[in-house]
Design an enzyme around this catalytic site. Structure first.
Site, PDB file in Angstrom:
ATOM      1  N   GLU A 182       0.820  -1.208   0.000  1.00 33.21           N
ATOM      2  CA  GLU A 182       0.000   0.000   0.000  1.00 33.21           C
ATOM      3  C   GLU A 182       0.860   1.267   0.000  1.00 33.21           C
ATOM      4  OE1 GLU A 182      -3.993  -1.670   2.201  1.00 33.21           O
ATOM      5  OE2 GLU A 182      -2.455  -0.845   3.483  1.00 33.21           O
TER       6      GLU A 182
ATOM      7  N   CYS B 298       3.392   8.673   0.785  1.00 32.28           N
ATOM      8  CA  CYS B 298       3.880   7.795   1.855  1.00 32.28           C
ATOM      9  C   CYS B 298       3.995   6.409   1.235  1.00 32.28           C
ATOM     10  CB  CYS B 298       2.885   7.813   3.018  1.00 32.28           C
ATOM     11  SG  CYS B 298       3.305   6.626   4.312  1.00 32.28           S
TER      12      CYS B 298
ATOM     13  N   CYS C  65       6.125  -6.880   7.379  1.00 34.46           N
ATOM     14  CA  CYS C  65       7.193  -6.352   8.233  1.00 34.46           C
ATOM     15  C   CYS C  65       7.450  -7.380   9.319  1.00 34.46           C
ATOM     16  CB  CYS C  65       6.717  -5.043   8.884  1.00 34.46           C
ATOM     17  SG  CYS C  65       7.999  -4.176   9.815  1.00 34.46           S
TER      18      CYS C  65
ATOM     19  N   CYS D  50       6.040  -4.425  15.993  1.00 37.30           N
ATOM     20  CA  CYS D  50       5.776  -3.382  16.987  1.00 37.30           C
ATOM     21  C   CYS D  50       4.320  -3.524  17.429  1.00 37.30           C
ATOM     22  CB  CYS D  50       6.021  -1.995  16.393  1.00 37.30           C
ATOM     23  SG  CYS D  50       7.723  -1.778  15.842  1.00 37.30           S
TER      24      CYS D  50
ATOM     25  N   CYS E 142       1.293  -1.296  15.870  1.00 40.90           N
ATOM     26  CA  CYS E 142       1.264  -1.050  14.425  1.00 40.90           C
ATOM     27  C   CYS E 142       0.561  -2.187  13.695  1.00 40.90           C
ATOM     28  CB  CYS E 142       2.692  -0.896  13.911  1.00 40.90           C
ATOM     29  SG  CYS E 142       2.782  -0.626  12.138  1.00 40.90           S
TER      30      CYS E 142
ATOM     31  N   GLY F 145       6.690  -1.758   6.274  1.00 38.35           N
ATOM     32  CA  GLY F 145       8.064  -2.268   6.263  1.00 38.35           C
ATOM     33  C   GLY F 145       9.058  -1.389   6.972  1.00 38.35           C
ATOM     34  N   GLU F 146      10.267  -1.921   7.120  1.00 37.50           N
ATOM     35  CA  GLU F 146      11.356  -1.197   7.780  1.00 37.50           C
ATOM     36  C   GLU F 146      12.429  -0.886   6.726  1.00 37.50           C
ATOM     37  OE1 GLU F 146      12.278   0.389  10.549  1.00 37.50           O
ATOM     38  OE2 GLU F 146      14.190   0.613   9.518  1.00 37.50           O
TER      39      GLU F 146
ATOM     40  N   SER G  38      12.007   6.836   7.425  1.00 35.85           N
ATOM     41  CA  SER G  38      11.682   6.617   8.835  1.00 35.85           C
ATOM     42  C   SER G  38      12.138   5.234   9.254  1.00 35.85           C
ATOM     43  CB  SER G  38      10.165   6.753   9.014  1.00 35.85           C
ATOM     44  OG  SER G  38       9.806   6.482  10.337  1.00 35.85           O
TER      45      SER G  38
ATOM     46  N   SER H 126      11.591   6.451  14.818  1.00 42.10           N
ATOM     47  CA  SER H 126      10.363   6.114  15.541  1.00 42.10           C
ATOM     48  C   SER H 126      10.744   5.708  16.956  1.00 42.10           C
ATOM     49  CB  SER H 126       9.637   4.964  14.841  1.00 42.10           C
ATOM     50  OG  SER H 126       9.207   5.379  13.579  1.00 42.10           O
ATOM     51  N   LEU H 127      10.736   6.666  17.853  1.00 48.52           N
ATOM     52  CA  LEU H 127      11.251   6.407  19.200  1.00 48.52           C
ATOM     53  C   LEU H 127      10.153   5.860  20.118  1.00 48.52           C
ATOM     54  CD1 LEU H 127      13.957   6.753  20.766  1.00 48.52           C
ATOM     55  CD2 LEU H 127      12.976   8.853  21.687  1.00 48.52           C
ATOM     56  N   HIS H 128       9.130   6.639  20.295  1.00 52.10           N
ATOM     57  CA  HIS H 128       7.936   6.245  21.071  1.00 52.10           C
ATOM     58  C   HIS H 128       8.133   6.026  22.555  1.00 52.10           C
ATOM     59  CE1 HIS H 128       6.559   6.163  17.066  1.00 52.10           C
ATOM     60  NE2 HIS H 128       6.838   4.918  16.794  1.00 52.10           N
TER      61      HIS H 128
ATOM     62  N   ASN I 244      -3.337   5.985  16.169  1.00 57.79           N
ATOM     63  CA  ASN I 244      -4.491   5.549  15.377  1.00 57.79           C
ATOM     64  C   ASN I 244      -4.891   4.146  15.787  1.00 57.79           C
ATOM     65  OD1 ASN I 244      -4.494   7.886  13.687  1.00 57.79           O
ATOM     66  ND2 ASN I 244      -2.593   7.072  12.839  1.00 57.79           N
TER      67      ASN I 244
ATOM     68  N   CYS J 120      -0.987   6.564   9.759  1.00 62.44           N
ATOM     69  CA  CYS J 120       0.225   5.901  10.262  1.00 62.44           C
ATOM     70  C   CYS J 120      -0.156   4.634  10.999  1.00 62.44           C
ATOM     71  CB  CYS J 120       0.957   6.758  11.271  1.00 62.44           C
ATOM     72  SG  CYS J 120       1.562   8.282  10.647  1.00 62.44           S
TER      73      CYS J 120
END
Ligand code: SAH
Length: 350
Positions: free
Chosen positions: A93, A106, A113, A117, A120, A164-165, A196, A219-221, A295, A338
């Site tokens: 996507e 995006c 992936c 996480c 996600c 994906g990463e 990212s 992407s720390l979070h 989200n 996201c």
């Protein structure tokens, strides 16, 4: 599977060599190259100034592993989510996010992936394979065409924040950016591209060594190891200390300021102690912080922090003179925001 060669892996020199061998005029090589990379042709039959005979020769040896548009959904806020079918049938996507005249694509870097996480949607589906650089490029080309058609605007920005990463598909991601920024291709500025990452320390160092000119988002979070471990399993392999070292090195080499992405999870990472830990982490290098609304993802127990808590968190960081923005989500009604990209039907974990 056919044994045709993916023509987009060929350099201009390779194409010239092919033309010589086949008795085709040399200048045709440049024309074919322009069709592939400047005019973003996704079939040989689009190459209208190449004779049918020459197109037939090309088709005997080569293929274009082009993406096909599978579905298109438009959100009430104008965001457009597209799913694309790859040459081997897998689905990925990509999203077009319009904001005034700013048009952001995006895009995805992998099918699925394997980071898992906890917050996600992509993490809930299985990893299938890396995207090849030309498949990443195609997403940009198709989303740019969509921006022009739907909004009469050129694509202005690209974020590698889809499925994906990117840092686990390093080579293809960098090669796709080389093409997107090349003068003999789309010619976009690297400053308008952001990659990212969940934070793969050795690859962040590699970006530094490669002296890349695009932007990096982390992407720390959570800036507390024990908490980050709970939501990002990769943090067990690669702690916050490893990340500090890698980002410092990246900054020394590229002199660019990174973006810290921080999803606001109610009661989990949004206390003043969390803000303090984040401020400490960010002392190590210049950063810009984006606080991202969470989200909802099916079967995930987290909740967004909400406006009041998010603003209190931002105020704390503001008082430390940090650059902080609150980012509201787009395209939520069509699962385009996201962390919501997951192709619900096709790639579900079994
Ligand atoms: N793997 C890369 C690229 C994905 S980017 C990375 O981790 O950075 C997608 C961004 O959306 C990341 O910052 C990710 O942490 C964030 N995200 C994931 N799930 C989310 C959710 N449910 N709500 C808001 N943001 C989310």
């Amino acid at each position: 599977m056919s044994n045709l060669i993916n023509i987009r892996t060929l350099s201009l020199k390779d194409l010239e060599g092919f033309c010589t061998k086949q008795g085709v005029e040399q200048y045709r090589a440049q024309q074919v190259y322009d069709w592939l990379w400047k005019k973003t042709a996704r079939s040989f039959d689009q190459m209208s100034n190449i004779s049918i005979k020459t197109r037939d020769i090309l088709k005997q040896y080569y293929t274009i592993n082009a993406l096909e548009i599978n579905t298109t959904q438009k959100s009430e806020d104008g965001t457009i989510k597209m799913s694309f079918k790859l040459f081997d049938g897998h689905i990925i996507e990509g999203v077009l996010i319009p904001s005034g005249t700013r048009m952001t694509a995006c895009i995805s870097s992998q099918v699925g992936c394997n980071l898992a996480c906890k917050f996600c949607a992509t993490g809930l589906i299985r990893y299938i394979r890396n995207l090849n650089f030309d498949e990443i490029f195609d997403q940009v080309a198709i989303i740019a065409e969509t921006a022009r058609r739907e909004y009469d605007c050129p694509l202005t920005h690209i974020v590698y924040m889809g499925m994906g990463e990117p840092m686990l598909n390093y080579h293809n991601v960098l090669q796709s950016i080389d093409k997107i920024t090349a003068e003999d291709s789309l010619g976009m500025s690297p400053q308008r591209i952001t990659v990212s990452t969940v934070g793969i320390a050795p690859m962040i160092r590699q970006l530094g060594k490669d002296k890349v000119r695009f932007n990096l988002a982390l992407s720390l979070h959570s800036a507390v190891n024990e908490k980050r471990n709970q939501i990002i399993p990769y943090n067990l392999r690669n702690t916050l200390e490893d990340l500090i070292g890698a980002v410092k090195f990246f900054h020394q080499q590229t002199n660019t300021r990174i973006t810290i992405e921080y999803v606001m999870l109610k009661g989990f990472n949004d206390t003043m102690a969390d803000a303090r830990a984040l401020a400490e982490f960010c002392k190590n290098f210049p950063v810009k912080i984006n606080l991202i609304q969470y989200n909802p993802v099916e079967n995930v127990p987290f909740e967004d922090s909400g406006q009041e808590r998010t603003e209190a968190f931002k105020d704390f960081l503001d008082r430390k003179n940090m650059v902080v923005n609150i980012r509201r989500s787009r395209g939520k009604d069509i699962d385009a925001a996201c962390g919501q990209l997951a192709n619900k039907i096709i790639n579900k974990k079994t």
